[in-house]
Design a protein around this motif. Structure first.
Motif, mmCIF file in Angstrom:
data_model
loop_
_atom_site.group_PDB
_atom_site.id
_atom_site.type_symbol
_atom_site.label_atom_id
_atom_site.label_comp_id
_atom_site.label_asym_id
_atom_site.label_seq_id
_atom_site.Cartn_x
_atom_site.Cartn_y
_atom_site.Cartn_z
ATOM 1 N N GLU A 1 0.997 -1.176 0.043
ATOM 2 C CA GLU A 1 0.038 -0.391 -0.288
ATOM 3 C C GLU A 1 0.898 1.128 -0.103
ATOM 4 O O GLU A 1 0.600 2.028 -0.131
ATOM 5 C CB GLU A 1 -1.024 0.384 1.255
ATOM 6 N N GLU A 2 2.229 1.302 1.070
ATOM 7 C CA GLU A 2 2.601 2.699 0.741
ATOM 8 C C GLU A 2 3.513 2.739 -0.585
ATOM 9 O O GLU A 2 3.623 4.678 -0.912
ATOM 10 C CB GLU A 2 3.891 2.009 1.614
ATOM 11 N N THR A 3 3.622 1.839 -1.170
ATOM 12 C CA THR A 3 3.947 2.106 -2.949
ATOM 13 C C THR A 3 3.088 2.602 -3.797
ATOM 14 O O THR A 3 3.250 3.413 -4.311
ATOM 15 C CB THR A 3 4.286 0.453 -3.324
ATOM 16 N N ILE A 4 1.698 2.234 -4.251
ATOM 17 C CA ILE A 4 0.572 2.411 -4.097
ATOM 18 C C ILE A 4 0.120 4.081 -3.774
ATOM 19 O O ILE A 4 0.237 4.990 -4.924
ATOM 20 C CB ILE A 4 -0.897 1.937 -3.758
ATOM 21 N N LYS A 5 0.313 4.565 -2.865
ATOM 22 C CA LYS A 5 0.683 5.970 -2.263
ATOM 23 C C LYS A 5 1.372 7.131 -3.037
ATOM 24 O O LYS A 5 1.569 7.443 -2.867
ATOM 25 C CB LYS A 5 0.328 5.776 -0.336
ATOM 26 N N ALA A 6 3.178 6.329 -2.901
ATOM 27 C CA ALA A 6 3.843 6.890 -3.173
ATOM 28 C C ALA A 6 3.762 7.573 -4.511
ATOM 29 O O ALA A 6 3.974 8.648 -5.172
ATOM 30 C CB ALA A 6 5.208 6.517 -3.127
ATOM 31 N N ARG A 7 3.299 6.592 -5.714
ATOM 32 C CA ARG A 7 3.096 6.235 -6.959
ATOM 33 C C ARG A 7 1.863 7.642 -7.141
ATOM 34 O O ARG A 7 2.675 8.955 -8.462
ATOM 35 C CB ARG A 7 2.550 5.445 -7.127
ATOM 36 N N PHE A 8 0.974 7.323 -5.795
ATOM 37 C CA PHE A 8 -0.651 8.533 -6.690
ATOM 38 C C PHE A 8 0.017 9.855 -6.757
ATOM 39 O O PHE A 8 -0.598 10.516 -6.802
ATOM 40 C CB PHE A 8 -1.444 8.117 -5.658
ATOM 41 N N VAL A 9 1.113 10.169 -5.000
ATOM 42 C CA VAL A 9 1.540 10.908 -5.135
ATOM 43 C C VAL A 9 2.379 11.490 -6.123
ATOM 44 O O VAL A 9 1.795 12.798 -6.466
ATOM 45 C CB VAL A 9 2.354 11.726 -3.515
ATOM 46 N N GLU B 1 -7.856 23.744 -7.328
ATOM 47 C CA GLU B 1 -7.590 23.931 -5.425
ATOM 48 C C GLU B 1 -6.620 23.629 -4.753
ATOM 49 O O GLU B 1 -6.112 23.902 -4.458
ATOM 50 C CB GLU B 1 -8.332 23.762 -4.155
ATOM 51 N N LEU B 2 -5.830 22.839 -5.733
ATOM 52 C CA LEU B 2 -5.417 21.431 -5.852
ATOM 53 C C LEU B 2 -3.746 22.130 -6.478
ATOM 54 O O LEU B 2 -3.877 22.955 -7.019
ATOM 55 C CB LEU B 2 -4.563 20.628 -7.306
ATOM 56 N N ASP B 3 -2.337 22.586 -5.047
ATOM 57 C CA ASP B 3 -0.849 22.893 -4.997
ATOM 58 C C ASP B 3 -0.041 21.835 -4.625
ATOM 59 O O ASP B 3 -0.872 20.530 -4.354
ATOM 60 C CB ASP B 3 -0.973 23.717 -4.622
ATOM 61 N N THR B 4 0.764 21.196 -5.044
ATOM 62 C CA THR B 4 1.742 20.544 -5.174
ATOM 63 C C THR B 4 1.478 19.926 -3.360
ATOM 64 O O THR B 4 1.562 19.779 -2.342
ATOM 65 C CB THR B 4 3.368 20.460 -4.674
ATOM 66 N N ILE B 5 1.641 18.402 -3.704
ATOM 67 C CA ILE B 5 1.437 17.412 -2.536
ATOM 68 C C ILE B 5 2.193 16.780 -2.293
ATOM 69 O O ILE B 5 2.493 16.059 -2.545
ATOM 70 C CB ILE B 5 -0.328 16.885 -2.532
ATOM 71 N N ASN B 6 2.374 16.857 -0.287
ATOM 72 C CA ASN B 6 3.547 15.735 0.065
ATOM 73 C C ASN B 6 3.346 14.552 0.123
ATOM 74 O O ASN B 6 4.229 13.570 0.598
ATOM 75 C CB ASN B 6 4.759 16.518 1.322
ATOM 76 N N GLU B 7 2.010 13.972 0.811
ATOM 77 C CA GLU B 7 1.143 13.177 1.144
ATOM 78 C C GLU B 7 0.063 12.512 0.401
ATOM 79 O O GLU B 7 -0.811 13.477 -0.084
ATOM 80 C CB GLU B 7 1.200 13.016 2.546
ATOM 81 N N PHE B 8 0.025 11.252 0.825
ATOM 82 C CA PHE B 8 -1.089 10.414 0.246
ATOM 83 C C PHE B 8 -2.604 10.710 1.386
ATOM 84 O O PHE B 8 -2.529 11.051 1.677
ATOM 85 C CB PHE B 8 -1.383 8.755 0.422
ATOM 86 N N ASP B 9 -3.544 11.215 0.083
ATOM 87 C CA ASP B 9 -4.894 11.583 0.106
ATOM 88 C C ASP B 9 -6.068 10.872 0.103
ATOM 89 O O ASP B 9 -6.364 11.094 -0.851
ATOM 90 C CB ASP B 9 -5.295 13.305 0.128
#
Length: 267
Positions: free
Chosen positions: A111-119, A228-236
């Motif tokens: 799951e950590e890989t999926i979240k990081a790739r999504f970001v 409304e989005l700017d650069t994100i640093n973590e999974f949402d």
């Protein structure tokens, strides 16, 4: 409506279940909503998406029925490794990996890989979001223009009404005057065939229109979040559920993220 209690005697405060003696009314907007209208619309869109994928859907995780095997087309499902030890780990792999003669070559994912790739993928489209939003507006305009569909639906409704009336007359005439029953059956069956054909086409058009509207709503939700989005640093989690359509996993480990607006990014 039945089931709710009402006061029988206002002096003794005696109450009983309402079995129809007292009418009940629904007053719109009389209470604060539990969820916002926007959240309600998103829920309806998600329910429609789940209905489209039918039995393949599993609601146990936000990743269910969104990650697709690029090898065989099956969805990825979760699997727990070392479930009874401190090394317990949840991984995602193709549900068809070990089915049939062909073994899928797509790798498993944690799951950590999926979240990081999504970001990573999301930040990539944020960089060119103005162009993407313009494309989304054009796509949404095309989807919501159902002039041709509405015209055909109206025509089919008129056809169904006309055939229904003709069928009633056919039955009435047969009951009132002696007729050749073979000819009557042929006429009656002809009307029934016309009715069923029009009804089937009507349902097809309504399904198509509903699917287009659902897609347009999904694109609208995507656009709302993107603006409304700017650069994100973590999974949402909310962003994932709102803007991701599917993620395709390839045998070489690449992941293609398809967003609701139709944009695809490899990460």
């Amino acid at each position: 409506m039945k089931g709710q209690c009402f006061t029988v005697d206002f002096l003794t405060k005696k109450r009983k279940v309402n079995e129809g003696e007292v009418p009940q009314y629904y007053v719109e907007h009389s209470h604060e909503p539990i969820i916002t209208p926007e959240e309600f619309d998103k829920v309806q869109t998600e329910l429609a998406r789940r209905k489209r994928i039918s039995r393949q859907y599993s609601g146990k995780s936000i990743f269910s029925s969104r990650i697709v095997c690029g090898d065989c087309g099956s969805y990825f499902g979760s699997k727990v490794w070392n479930s009874t030890s401190k090394y317990r780990r949840v991984i995602w792999q193709c549900n068809g990996k070990f089915k049939g003669e062909h073994k899928c070559e797509t790798p498993y994912l944690d799951e950590e890989t999926i979240k990081a790739r999504f970001v990573t993928a999301l930040n990539a489209i944020i960089e060119s979001k103005d162009n993407i939003l313009e494309d989304c507006r054009l796509m949404q305009a095309t989807l919501t223009d159902c002039t041709g569909i509405d015209t055909e639906i109206e025509s089919l409704l008129e056809e169904i009404e006309a055939v229904t009336e003709l069928t009633k007359r056919c039955i009435a005439e047969n009951s009132q005057t002696a007729q050749n029953q073979e000819e009557y059956a042929a006429r009656y069956n002809g009307f029934v065939e016309r009715y069923e054909k029009a009804k089937a086409r009507l349902e097809q058009l309504r399904t198509t229109k509903a699917a287009r509207e659902a897609q347009a709503e999904a694109i609208g939700a995507f656009m709302f979040e993107m603006q409304e989005l700017d650069t994100i640093n973590e999974f949402d989690e909310k962003l994932w559920l709102t803007i991701i359509d599917t993620v395709t996993v390839h045998a070489d480990g690449r992941m293609t993220f398809k967003f609701q607006g139709g944009t695809e990014i490899e990460a």
